[in-house]
Design a protein around this motif. Structure first.
Motif: not given
Length: 198
Positions: A54-61, A68-82
């Motif tokens: 949960s802490s990691l998820h909050t930090a990644l968000l 912006p690079r990470y906001a648009k990166a599909w792989n990173f967004s998928q990892l955060v979502g998972d």
């Protein structure tokens, strides 16, 4: 009145499905409440992992918001979502899965095996919500009977009258007038088809 059997069937079926969904939710909620302390105890070692995730998820968000690079990166967004969906709620997923299996067993004669340790909680819920289970099973039976009446009638009008005689609440049923033409919008002027555009 010109009632179509199909419209009456759909109305009754929708009404039955709505009530079934309400009862299923009631059973599922009771099972989740009963299963939660058992699963949390059996998997107490997952608590620190879920909190860390949960802490990691909050930090990644936060990283996604700042960069912006990470906001648009599909792989990173998928990892955060998972991480947010799965790692922060590992025990909740076990509870949800077992509650759905148990609900199927209770309401629809399922034979799903449940997680070891849930037997006592399952039995307690089964006893405490016996009236709901009974109502659900009666609803399944009576809705099948009512739908069979609609299917077996010679016309929608006859089915409607028969259902009224049986006391079925048909409030909200609005028969479609089959004599009214459907409003159709064409993509181009029909003169093109007729060959007489000026």
């Amino acid at each position: 009145m010109a009632i179509r059997k199909a419209d009456l069937y759909d109305f009754i079926n929708a009404k039955a499905l709505k009530r079934k969904a309400e009862l299923k939710k009631e059973v599922l909620d009771a099972l989740k409440v009963a299963f939660t302390p058992v699963i949390h105890q059996l998997y107490k070692d997952l608590d620190p992992i879920e909190r860390s995730a949960s802490s990691l998820h909050t930090a990644l968000l936060a990283v996604q918001e700042r960069h912006p690079r990470y906001a648009k990166a599909w792989n990173f967004s998928q990892l955060v979502g998972d991480i947010g969906r799965h790692l922060t709620a590992m025990r909740r997923d076990i509870i949800q899965e077992n509650a759905i299996w148990a609900r199927t067993n209770l309401l629809d004669l399922g034979t799903n095996g449940l997680h070891d340790g849930l037997e006592e909680a399952y039995s307690i819920v089964e006893s405490s919500i016996a009236p709901v289970i009974k109502e659900y099973k009666a609803l399944v039976k009576v809705s099948d009977e009512v739908l069979a009446i609609v299917e077996g009638s010679r016309s929608g009008d006859k089915a409607y009258r028969q259902l009224q005689e049986l006391g079925v609440d048909l409030t909200g049923f609005e028969p479609v007038n089959p004599n009214l033409p459907a409003v159709i919008k064409l993509s181009a002027d029909v003169c093109i088809l007729n060959g007489n555009c000026s």
